[in-house]
Motif scaffolding. Structure first.
Motif, PDB file in Angstrom:
ATOM      1  N   ARG A 184       0.840  -1.207   0.000  1.00 42.19           N
ATOM      2  CA  ARG A 184       0.000   0.000   0.000  1.00 42.19           C
ATOM      3  C   ARG A 184       0.869   1.250   0.000  1.00 42.19           C
ATOM      4  NH1 ARG A 184      -2.070   3.137   4.070  1.00 42.19           N
ATOM      5  NH2 ARG A 184      -1.466   1.618   5.649  1.00 42.19           N
ATOM      6  N   PHE A 185       1.908   1.297   0.834  1.00 42.39           N
ATOM      7  CA  PHE A 185       2.798   2.460   0.887  1.00 42.39           C
ATOM      8  C   PHE A 185       3.527   2.655  -0.443  1.00 42.39           C
ATOM      9  CE2 PHE A 185       3.101   1.601   5.693  1.00 42.39           C
ATOM     10  CZ  PHE A 185       2.006   2.411   5.953  1.00 42.39           C
ATOM     11  N   LEU A 186       3.937   1.557  -1.065  1.00 45.84           N
ATOM     12  CA  LEU A 186       4.602   1.654  -2.366  1.00 45.84           C
ATOM     13  C   LEU A 186       3.700   2.363  -3.369  1.00 45.84           C
ATOM     14  CD1 LEU A 186       6.687   0.887  -4.626  1.00 45.84           C
ATOM     15  CD2 LEU A 186       5.443  -1.266  -4.816  1.00 45.84           C
ATOM     16  N   PHE A 187       2.449   1.921  -3.477  1.00 44.09           N
ATOM     17  CA  PHE A 187       1.558   2.485  -4.481  1.00 44.09           C
ATOM     18  C   PHE A 187       1.080   3.886  -4.101  1.00 44.09           C
ATOM     19  CE2 PHE A 187       1.702  -1.821  -5.979  1.00 44.09           C
ATOM     20  CZ  PHE A 187       1.730  -1.624  -7.350  1.00 44.09           C
ATOM     21  N   GLU A 188       0.901   4.158  -2.822  1.00 45.99           N
ATOM     22  CA  GLU A 188       0.576   5.527  -2.425  1.00 45.99           C
ATOM     23  C   GLU A 188       1.712   6.468  -2.806  1.00 45.99           C
ATOM     24  OE1 GLU A 188      -0.291   5.198   1.755  1.00 45.99           O
ATOM     25  OE2 GLU A 188      -2.402   4.727   1.379  1.00 45.99           O
ATOM     26  N   GLY A 189       2.961   6.011  -2.651  1.00 46.87           N
ATOM     27  CA  GLY A 189       4.122   6.805  -3.033  1.00 46.87           C
ATOM     28  C   GLY A 189       4.198   7.057  -4.530  1.00 46.87           C
ATOM     29  N   GLU A 190       3.560   6.207  -5.302  1.00 43.08           N
ATOM     30  CA  GLU A 190       3.516   6.372  -6.760  1.00 43.08           C
ATOM     31  C   GLU A 190       2.238   7.093  -7.191  1.00 43.08           C
ATOM     32  OE1 GLU A 190       5.962   5.620  -9.143  1.00 43.08           O
ATOM     33  OE2 GLU A 190       7.056   5.582  -7.235  1.00 43.08           O
ATOM     34  N   LYS A 191       1.546   7.697  -6.237  1.00 45.22           N
ATOM     35  CA  LYS A 191       0.357   8.527  -6.477  1.00 45.22           C
ATOM     36  C   LYS A 191      -0.891   7.748  -6.874  1.00 45.22           C
ATOM     37  CE  LYS A 191       2.863  12.251  -5.875  1.00 45.22           C
ATOM     38  NZ  LYS A 191       3.517  12.200  -4.617  1.00 45.22           N
ATOM     39  N   TYR A 192      -0.967   6.459  -6.516  1.00 47.13           N
ATOM     40  CA  TYR A 192      -2.197   5.697  -6.707  1.00 47.13           C
ATOM     41  C   TYR A 192      -3.160   6.116  -5.597  1.00 47.13           C
ATOM     42  CZ  TYR A 192      -0.111   2.655 -10.218  1.00 47.13           C
ATOM     43  OH  TYR A 192       0.455   2.170 -11.350  1.00 47.13           O
ATOM     44  N   LEU A 193      -4.427   6.252  -5.956  1.00 52.48           N
ATOM     45  CA  LEU A 193      -5.433   6.706  -5.016  1.00 52.48           C
ATOM     46  C   LEU A 193      -6.408   5.582  -4.680  1.00 52.48           C
ATOM     47  CD1 LEU A 193      -6.245  10.114  -6.726  1.00 52.48           C
ATOM     48  CD2 LEU A 193      -4.785   9.720  -4.730  1.00 52.48           C
ATOM     49  N   PRO A 194      -6.857   5.501  -3.426  1.00 55.12           N
ATOM     50  CA  PRO A 194      -7.869   4.497  -3.091  1.00 55.12           C
ATOM     51  C   PRO A 194      -9.170   4.832  -3.808  1.00 55.12           C
ATOM     52  CG  PRO A 194      -7.259   5.806  -1.155  1.00 55.12           C
ATOM     53  CD  PRO A 194      -6.444   6.287  -2.292  1.00 55.12           C
ATOM     54  N   VAL A 195      -9.845   3.799  -4.305  1.00 57.60           N
ATOM     55  CA  VAL A 195     -11.098   3.983  -5.018  1.00 57.60           C
ATOM     56  C   VAL A 195     -12.259   3.418  -4.203  1.00 57.60           C
ATOM     57  CG1 VAL A 195     -12.366   3.431  -7.134  1.00 57.60           C
ATOM     58  CG2 VAL A 195      -9.916   3.938  -7.244  1.00 57.60           C
ATOM     59  N   VAL A 196     -12.081   2.238  -3.653  1.00 52.67           N
ATOM     60  CA  VAL A 196     -13.131   1.569  -2.888  1.00 52.67           C
ATOM     61  C   VAL A 196     -12.495   0.971  -1.639  1.00 52.67           C
ATOM     62  CG1 VAL A 196     -14.753  -0.366  -2.862  1.00 52.67           C
ATOM     63  CG2 VAL A 196     -14.468   0.978  -4.943  1.00 52.67           C
ATOM     64  N   LEU A 197     -13.165   1.097  -0.533  1.00 50.17           N
ATOM     65  CA  LEU A 197     -12.764   0.400   0.687  1.00 50.17           C
ATOM     66  C   LEU A 197     -13.819  -0.656   0.935  1.00 50.17           C
ATOM     67  CD1 LEU A 197     -11.053  -0.009   3.222  1.00 50.17           C
ATOM     68  CD2 LEU A 197     -12.477   1.729   4.342  1.00 50.17           C
ATOM     69  N   GLN A 198     -13.468  -1.901   0.775  1.00 56.01           N
ATOM     70  CA  GLN A 198     -14.395  -3.011   0.984  1.00 56.01           C
ATOM     71  C   GLN A 198     -14.152  -3.550   2.386  1.00 56.01           C
ATOM     72  OE1 GLN A 198     -13.906  -6.285  -1.695  1.00 56.01           O
ATOM     73  NE2 GLN A 198     -15.667  -7.375  -0.903  1.00 56.01           N
ATOM     74  N   MET A 199     -15.220  -3.712   3.145  1.00 53.01           N
ATOM     75  CA  MET A 199     -15.096  -4.211   4.498  1.00 53.01           C
ATOM     76  C   MET A 199     -15.930  -5.468   4.654  1.00 53.01           C
ATOM     77  SD  MET A 199     -15.197  -0.540   6.446  1.00 53.01           S
ATOM     78  CE  MET A 199     -14.570  -1.131   8.019  1.00 53.01           C
ATOM     79  N   SER A 200     -15.532  -6.325   5.594  1.00 50.76           N
ATOM     80  CA  SER A 200     -16.211  -7.592   5.780  1.00 50.76           C
ATOM     81  C   SER A 200     -16.162  -7.997   7.240  1.00 50.76           C
ATOM     82  CB  SER A 200     -15.539  -8.653   4.905  1.00 50.76           C
ATOM     83  OG  SER A 200     -16.219  -9.865   4.975  1.00 50.76           O
ATOM     84  N   LYS A 201     -17.143  -8.796   7.643  1.00 48.17           N
ATOM     85  CA  LYS A 201     -17.181  -9.320   9.004  1.00 48.17           C
ATOM     86  C   LYS A 201     -17.693 -10.742   8.942  1.00 48.17           C
ATOM     87  CE  LYS A 201     -19.412  -8.506  13.466  1.00 48.17           C
ATOM     88  NZ  LYS A 201     -20.337  -7.591  14.178  1.00 48.17           N
ATOM     89  N   LEU A 202     -16.989 -11.651   9.602  1.00 41.57           N
ATOM     90  CA  LEU A 202     -17.456 -13.026   9.693  1.00 41.57           C
ATOM     91  C   LEU A 202     -18.544 -13.111  10.742  1.00 41.57           C
ATOM     92  CD1 LEU A 202     -14.089 -14.974   9.520  1.00 41.57           C
ATOM     93  CD2 LEU A 202     -15.790 -14.682   7.715  1.00 41.57           C
ATOM     94  N   LEU A 203     -19.622 -13.784  10.411  1.00 37.51           N
ATOM     95  CA  LEU A 203     -20.746 -13.913  11.338  1.00 37.51           C
ATOM     96  C   LEU A 203     -20.873 -15.315  11.888  1.00 37.51           C
ATOM     97  CD1 LEU A 203     -23.358 -11.849   9.325  1.00 37.51           C
ATOM     98  CD2 LEU A 203     -21.868 -11.078  11.164  1.00 37.51           C
TER      99      LEU A 203
END
Length: 156
Positions: A137-156
Motif C-alpha cells: 500500500r505504501f509503495l503504491f501511495e508513493g507512486e500517487k495511486y489513489l484508493p477507489v473503494v474500501l471493501q469491508m467484511s465481518k465473519l458472522l
C-alpha cells in the motif's frame, strides 16, 4: 533510480510462477481473516485457472520477469481490458524476490509497467491490495495511486 527491464516470461519461468502464485495469493487472502487457508487456496486456484486458461498465451494477460542487468529481481502480471471507451489495465500480481526487497525494485517495476501500459494506450492502471499488506500500500501511495473503494467484511 533502478534500471528495470521487463521481458515476457518464458514457459519455464511461467511454470515456476504458476506453481507458487496461487499459494502466495491464498496466504494474502487468509491473512485477512475472512477465510481459511485451504478455502483461500481453492479460490486462488480457481481464479488463476479462469484468468490463465492458456498459460502465458492467455488473452489479455501479460506476464513479465523483471531484470536488473542479467539478474531477475521480480515479476509482474498485467491484465489489459477494454472498459467502455477507456483502456484499462490491472496489476494482478507484483512480486519482488525476497532477497531483493527494500532496494527500490518494486517501485521500478511499477514504473516500467506504467510505461509499458502507456505505450499501448492504457489510460488507467489499477490494482487491489489486501488489508495488512502495508508495504505494498505504501509503495503504491508513493507512486500517487489513489484508493477507489474500501471493501469491508465481518465473519458472522
Amino acid at each position: 533510480m533502478v534500471d528495470i527491464r521487463l521481458e515476457s516470461m518464458t514457459q519455464g519461468q511461467y511454470e515456476t510462477y504458476r506453481q507458487a502464485g496461487p499459494l502466495s495469493y491464498a496466504k494474502h487472502i487468509s491473512k485477512t481473516g475472512i477465510t481459511s487457508l485451504s478455502e483461500a487456496e481453492e479460490r486462488a486456484e480457481a481464479e488463476y485457472q479462469k484468468l490463465l486458461p492458456d498459460g502465458i498465451l492467455s488473452a489479455g494477460q501479460y506476464l513479465f520477469a523483471a531484470y536488473v542487468g542479467g539478474t531477475e529481481v521480480g515479476t509482474v502480471w498485467l491484465h489489459l481490458a477494454e472498459s467502455g471507451v477507456t483502456s484499462r489495465a490491472w496489476i494482478v500480481d507484483l512480486w519482488v524476490h525476497e532477497s531483493r526487497r527494500r532496494r527500490g525494485y518494486g517501485r521500478a517495476i511499477v514504473q516500467e509497467a506504467e510505461r509499458w501500459c502507456r505505450g499501448r494506450g492504457v489510460e488507467q492502471l489499477s490494482l487491489s491490495i489486501f488489508s495488512g499488506n502495508d508495504g505494498t500500500r505504501f509503495l503504491f501511495e508513493g507512486e500517487k495511486y489513489l484508493p477507489v473503494v474500501l471493501q469491508m467484511s465481518k465473519l458472522l
